[in-house]
Design a protein around this motif. Structure first.
Motif, PDB file in Angstrom:
ATOM      1  N   GLY A   6       0.813  -1.201   0.000  1.00 30.97           N
ATOM      2  CA  GLY A   6       0.000   0.000   0.000  1.00 30.97           C
ATOM      3  C   GLY A   6       0.847   1.251   0.000  1.00 30.97           C
ATOM      4  O   GLY A   6       1.792   1.374  -0.780  1.00 30.97           O
ATOM      5  N   TYR A   7       0.515   2.179   0.908  1.00 36.17           N
ATOM      6  CA  TYR A   7       1.203   3.462   0.982  1.00 36.17           C
ATOM      7  C   TYR A   7       1.466   3.827   2.438  1.00 36.17           C
ATOM      8  O   TYR A   7       0.680   3.497   3.334  1.00 36.17           O
ATOM      9  N   THR A   8       2.557   4.565   2.662  1.00 34.41           N
ATOM     10  CA  THR A   8       2.841   5.163   3.959  1.00 34.41           C
ATOM     11  C   THR A   8       2.813   6.673   3.781  1.00 34.41           C
ATOM     12  O   THR A   8       3.531   7.223   2.933  1.00 34.41           O
ATOM     13  N   ILE A   9       1.984   7.344   4.581  1.00 32.35           N
ATOM     14  CA  ILE A   9       1.709   8.769   4.376  1.00 32.35           C
ATOM     15  C   ILE A   9       2.358   9.598   5.471  1.00 32.35           C
ATOM     16  O   ILE A   9       2.254   9.278   6.665  1.00 32.35           O
ATOM     17  N   ASN A  10       2.991  10.707   5.057  1.00 29.46           N
ATOM     18  CA  ASN A  10       3.559  11.676   5.990  1.00 29.46           C
ATOM     19  C   ASN A  10       3.224  13.083   5.507  1.00 29.46           C
ATOM     20  O   ASN A  10       3.346  13.388   4.315  1.00 29.46           O
TER      21      ASN A  10
ATOM     22  N   PHE B 235     -14.123   8.525   8.803  1.00 28.84           N
ATOM     23  CA  PHE B 235     -13.262   8.247   7.651  1.00 28.84           C
ATOM     24  C   PHE B 235     -12.786   9.571   7.057  1.00 28.84           C
ATOM     25  O   PHE B 235     -13.431  10.608   7.200  1.00 28.84           O
ATOM     26  N   TYR B 236     -11.617   9.494   6.397  1.00 32.67           N
ATOM     27  CA  TYR B 236     -10.952  10.688   5.883  1.00 32.67           C
ATOM     28  C   TYR B 236     -10.508  10.451   4.436  1.00 32.67           C
ATOM     29  O   TYR B 236      -9.865   9.444   4.145  1.00 32.67           O
ATOM     30  N   ASN B 237     -10.853  11.372   3.546  1.00 31.72           N
ATOM     31  CA  ASN B 237     -10.278  11.391   2.210  1.00 31.72           C
ATOM     32  C   ASN B 237      -9.011  12.230   2.284  1.00 31.72           C
ATOM     33  O   ASN B 237      -9.073  13.425   2.597  1.00 31.72           O
ATOM     34  N   VAL B 238      -7.870  11.631   2.018  1.00 31.64           N
ATOM     35  CA  VAL B 238      -6.594  12.334   2.140  1.00 31.64           C
ATOM     36  C   VAL B 238      -5.983  12.485   0.748  1.00 31.64           C
ATOM     37  O   VAL B 238      -5.691  11.489   0.070  1.00 31.64           O
ATOM     38  N   PHE B 239      -5.786  13.732   0.346  1.00 28.55           N
ATOM     39  CA  PHE B 239      -5.132  14.017  -0.924  1.00 28.55           C
ATOM     40  C   PHE B 239      -3.645  14.197  -0.667  1.00 28.55           C
ATOM     41  O   PHE B 239      -3.237  14.991   0.189  1.00 28.55           O
TER      42      PHE B 239
ATOM     43  N   LEU C  11      -8.893   6.756   4.311  1.00 30.85           N
ATOM     44  CA  LEU C  11      -8.366   6.246   5.579  1.00 30.85           C
ATOM     45  C   LEU C  11      -9.473   6.162   6.615  1.00 30.85           C
ATOM     46  O   LEU C  11     -10.338   7.046   6.691  1.00 30.85           O
ATOM     47  N   ASP C  12      -9.452   5.114   7.417  1.00 30.55           N
ATOM     48  CA  ASP C  12     -10.330   5.022   8.575  1.00 30.55           C
ATOM     49  C   ASP C  12      -9.779   5.897   9.694  1.00 30.55           C
ATOM     50  O   ASP C  12      -8.567   6.135   9.790  1.00 30.55           O
ATOM     51  N   ALA C  13     -10.662   6.333  10.583  1.00 32.17           N
ATOM     52  CA  ALA C  13     -10.242   7.194  11.682  1.00 32.17           C
ATOM     53  C   ALA C  13      -9.230   6.513  12.593  1.00 32.17           C
ATOM     54  O   ALA C  13      -8.352   7.169  13.169  1.00 32.17           O
ATOM     55  N   GLY C  14      -9.318   5.199  12.718  1.00 28.66           N
ATOM     56  CA  GLY C  14      -8.424   4.484  13.618  1.00 28.66           C
ATOM     57  C   GLY C  14      -7.085   4.120  13.025  1.00 28.66           C
ATOM     58  O   GLY C  14      -6.303   3.395  13.668  1.00 28.66           O
ATOM     59  N   THR C  15      -6.770   4.613  11.847  1.00 26.68           N
ATOM     60  CA  THR C  15      -5.490   4.304  11.211  1.00 26.68           C
ATOM     61  C   THR C  15      -4.331   4.783  12.084  1.00 26.68           C
ATOM     62  O   THR C  15      -4.266   5.980  12.399  1.00 26.68           O
ATOM     63  N   PRO C  16      -3.419   3.917  12.492  1.00 24.20           N
ATOM     64  CA  PRO C  16      -2.258   4.367  13.269  1.00 24.20           C
ATOM     65  C   PRO C  16      -1.457   5.413  12.485  1.00 24.20           C
ATOM     66  O   PRO C  16      -1.220   5.255  11.287  1.00 24.20           O
ATOM     67  N   GLY C  17      -1.085   6.476  13.166  1.00 23.79           N
ATOM     68  CA  GLY C  17      -0.357   7.551  12.512  1.00 23.79           C
ATOM     69  C   GLY C  17      -1.231   8.661  11.971  1.00 23.79           C
ATOM     70  O   GLY C  17      -0.717   9.677  11.495  1.00 23.79           O
ATOM     71  N   LEU C  18      -2.556   8.507  12.023  1.00 21.23           N
ATOM     72  CA  LEU C  18      -3.474   9.595  11.683  1.00 21.23           C
ATOM     73  C   LEU C  18      -3.813  10.313  12.981  1.00 21.23           C
ATOM     74  O   LEU C  18      -4.527   9.766  13.836  1.00 21.23           O
ATOM     75  N   LEU C  19      -3.301  11.536  13.142  1.00 19.73           N
ATOM     76  CA  LEU C  19      -3.294  12.199  14.444  1.00 19.73           C
ATOM     77  C   LEU C  19      -3.997  13.560  14.389  1.00 19.73           C
ATOM     78  O   LEU C  19      -3.392  14.578  14.002  1.00 19.73           O
ATOM     79  N   PRO C  20      -5.262  13.635  14.772  1.00 20.54           N
ATOM     80  CA  PRO C  20      -5.944  14.936  14.852  1.00 20.54           C
ATOM     81  C   PRO C  20      -5.304  15.803  15.940  1.00 20.54           C
ATOM     82  O   PRO C  20      -4.962  15.318  17.022  1.00 20.54           O
ATOM     83  N   GLN C  21      -5.164  17.090  15.635  1.00 21.67           N
ATOM     84  CA  GLN C  21      -4.562  18.027  16.572  1.00 21.67           C
ATOM     85  C   GLN C  21      -5.645  18.792  17.341  1.00 21.67           C
ATOM     86  O   GLN C  21      -6.834  18.562  17.162  1.00 21.67           O
ATOM     87  N   ALA C  22      -5.234  19.689  18.202  1.00 21.94           N
ATOM     88  CA  ALA C  22      -6.189  20.464  19.002  1.00 21.94           C
ATOM     89  C   ALA C  22      -7.073  21.309  18.083  1.00 21.94           C
ATOM     90  O   ALA C  22      -6.588  21.863  17.085  1.00 21.94           O
TER      91      ALA C  22
ATOM     92  N   ILE D 210      -4.679  17.774  10.759  1.00 22.30           N
ATOM     93  CA  ILE D 210      -4.469  16.324  10.828  1.00 22.30           C
ATOM     94  C   ILE D 210      -3.008  16.059  10.480  1.00 22.30           C
ATOM     95  O   ILE D 210      -2.556  16.380   9.366  1.00 22.30           O
ATOM     96  N   VAL D 211      -2.268  15.525  11.432  1.00 22.23           N
ATOM     97  CA  VAL D 211      -0.890  15.131  11.169  1.00 22.23           C
ATOM     98  C   VAL D 211      -0.886  13.663  10.769  1.00 22.23           C
ATOM     99  O   VAL D 211      -1.503  12.816  11.428  1.00 22.23           O
ATOM    100  N   LEU D 212      -0.200  13.362   9.675  1.00 26.04           N
ATOM    101  CA  LEU D 212      -0.047  11.990   9.198  1.00 26.04           C
ATOM    102  C   LEU D 212       1.416  11.599   9.391  1.00 26.04           C
ATOM    103  O   LEU D 212       2.309  12.113   8.717  1.00 26.04           O
ATOM    104  N   ASP D 213       1.639  10.745  10.369  1.00 29.25           N
ATOM    105  CA  ASP D 213       2.996  10.365  10.770  1.00 29.25           C
ATOM    106  C   ASP D 213       3.194   8.875  10.533  1.00 29.25           C
ATOM    107  O   ASP D 213       2.917   8.047  11.396  1.00 29.25           O
ATOM    108  N   GLY D 214       3.637   8.535   9.321  1.00 27.79           N
ATOM    109  CA  GLY D 214       3.817   7.130   8.984  1.00 27.79           C
ATOM    110  C   GLY D 214       2.525   6.356   8.921  1.00 27.79           C
ATOM    111  O   GLY D 214       2.501   5.144   9.199  1.00 27.79           O
ATOM    112  N   ALA D 215       1.435   7.016   8.554  1.00 35.79           N
ATOM    113  CA  ALA D 215       0.131   6.343   8.475  1.00 35.79           C
ATOM    114  C   ALA D 215       0.118   5.391   7.284  1.00 35.79           C
ATOM    115  O   ALA D 215       0.362   5.799   6.147  1.00 35.79           O
ATOM    116  N   HIS D 216      -0.163   4.124   7.550  1.00 41.24           N
ATOM    117  CA  HIS D 216      -0.169   3.123   6.479  1.00 41.24           C
ATOM    118  C   HIS D 216      -1.602   2.858   6.021  1.00 41.24           C
ATOM    119  O   HIS D 216      -2.520   2.714   6.831  1.00 41.24           O
TER     120      HIS D 216
END
Length: 375
Positions: free
Chosen positions: A150-154, A168-172, A184-195, A210-216
């Motif tokens: 798949g893909y790893t997103i940063n 769920f999130y549509n990420v461009f 992406l599903d909300a529970g994807t590891p590395g998908l990190l909503p901020q304050a 939304i920070v994407l830190d190695g989200a697979h």
């Protein structure tokens, strides 16, 4: 609250508007002040709207949608916005988030994802903007690197409505082929909503980075062709802009209704202030501008429903309707005078809310570019 006379294409659509008004008056109007004051996201109300079938209206019944034309769907948004703009805007954003799967997904993806997206329990988000790329969406820097399966997103996405609340999130993001769209599903590891951001208006609508830190994400979550994401984003925005146009008209109608009621009751120099031309003519202009704005967004919606090009018409509607909302809400504050400047009356909130409508889904300066290029 005045009742707007609507010419609807079917008896089913008329019944739908009646249901929406019932829900809006019974469930939204009594809660809006409290939730806005606390900046609290009304998640349960979206579930209520979903169970009533209002979160999938413009999509095919085959996948669980309402099968309604855009002409009807937009009037539903307007009705919701007259009671609570943040809720109407949230429904519009959810529809925007469902669109990439509905319009560009494979048949397998549609059957797998759309029934849950449209069924009412899930809420979507649309992640296009970034801290440095708002109007210049093609300049986005978030990267999705291909890996074994798949893909790893940063990267970082900005101004995301429903951030931290969506399911769920549509990420461009940028892939080797160009800009692509990943689901992406909300529970994807590395998908990190901020304050959440502290906003001028729409305080009950959660907006954050939304920070994407190695989200697979697996390869089967790619929507459309690799590198086809910019086309998806731009075509989705046509519908999103019409949604915001309808929301703007609903907000403007609420401001007019409140100003008219106040002007009938408020007396100066021995008579209601509405009898003075300085006030009455202002209200007449407000009503005329709203009617023109409504006609413009409905004309664009009918083009869309007929399968005809409508990008420029959507831009015109978004531009005119949101500028109208800003002007009408400002004038509503003026009609109330000093009373309009305090939180005891909702028109100060309407004015604060109207401002953002001129900004998101493409600023009104961008709408002018779209319109000018179409000429």
């Amino acid at each position: 609250m005045s009742v707007v006379e609507r010419v609807l294409p079917t008896e089913e659509a008329a019944d739908l508007i009646g249901l929406v008004r019932e829900i809006a008056d019974g469930e939204l109007a009594p809660r809006v002040d409290e939730f806005e004051a606390r900046a609290q996201f009304p998640r349960e109300l979206f579930r209520l709207l979903g169970r009533a079938g209002l979160l999938g209206l413009p999509f095919d019944t085959e996948y669980g949608g309402g099968g309604q034309p855009y002409e009807v769907y937009l009037q539903v948004l307007e009705e919701l916005a007259t009671r609570w703009l943040a809720v109407a805007e949230g429904v519009s954003v959810h529809s925007l988030a469902c669109y990439p799967t509905a319009a560009f997904g494979t048949e397998t993806q549609r059957k797998r994802h759309l029934p849950d997206m449209l069924g009412g329990e899930l809420l979507g988000a649309y992640c296009l903007s970034e801290p440095h790329s708002g109007s210049d969406a093609a300049a986005l820097k978030t990267k999705a690197e291909p890996d074994a399966d798949g893909y790893t997103i940063n990267g970082t996405k900005a101004w995301i409505t429903h951030a931290g609340k969506a399911d769920f999130y549509n990420v461009f993001c940028r892939t080797p082929e160009g800009i692509s769209c990943l689901l992406l599903d909300a529970g994807t590891p590395g998908l990190l909503p901020q304050a959440p951001e502290k906003t001028m208006g729409l305080r009950s609508s959660t907006v954050a980075q939304i920070v994407l830190d190695g989200a697979h994400v697996p390869a089967d979550r790619l929507l459309g062709e690799p590198g086809g994401g910019f086309r998806i984003a731009m075509s989705a925005l046509d519908g999103g802009r019409l949604g915001i146009a309808a929301c703007a008209v609903g907000l403007a109608q609420a401001a007019l209704d409140y100003a008219v009621t106040y002007a009938k009751d408020r007396e100066q120099f021995g008579r209601p202030i509405m009898e003075f031309q300085g006030v009455g003519f202002m209200l007449a202009d407000m009503a005329t501008q709203i009617a023109a704005a409504r006609a413009l967004y409905l004309a664009a919606a009918r083009l869309r429903d007929a399968g005809r090009p409508h990008s420029a018409e959507a831009a015109k509607a978004k531009l005119f309707c949101t500028d109208t909302a800003m002007r009408v809400t400002t004038d509503a504050v003026q009609v109330l005078g000093g009373a309009g400047y305090v939180a005891d009356h909702p028109v100060e909130r309407y004015m604060r809310e109207a401002k953002v409508l001129q900004i998101f889904e493409g600023t009104n300066q961008i709408q002018r570019l779209v319109i000018a290029r179409s000429l």
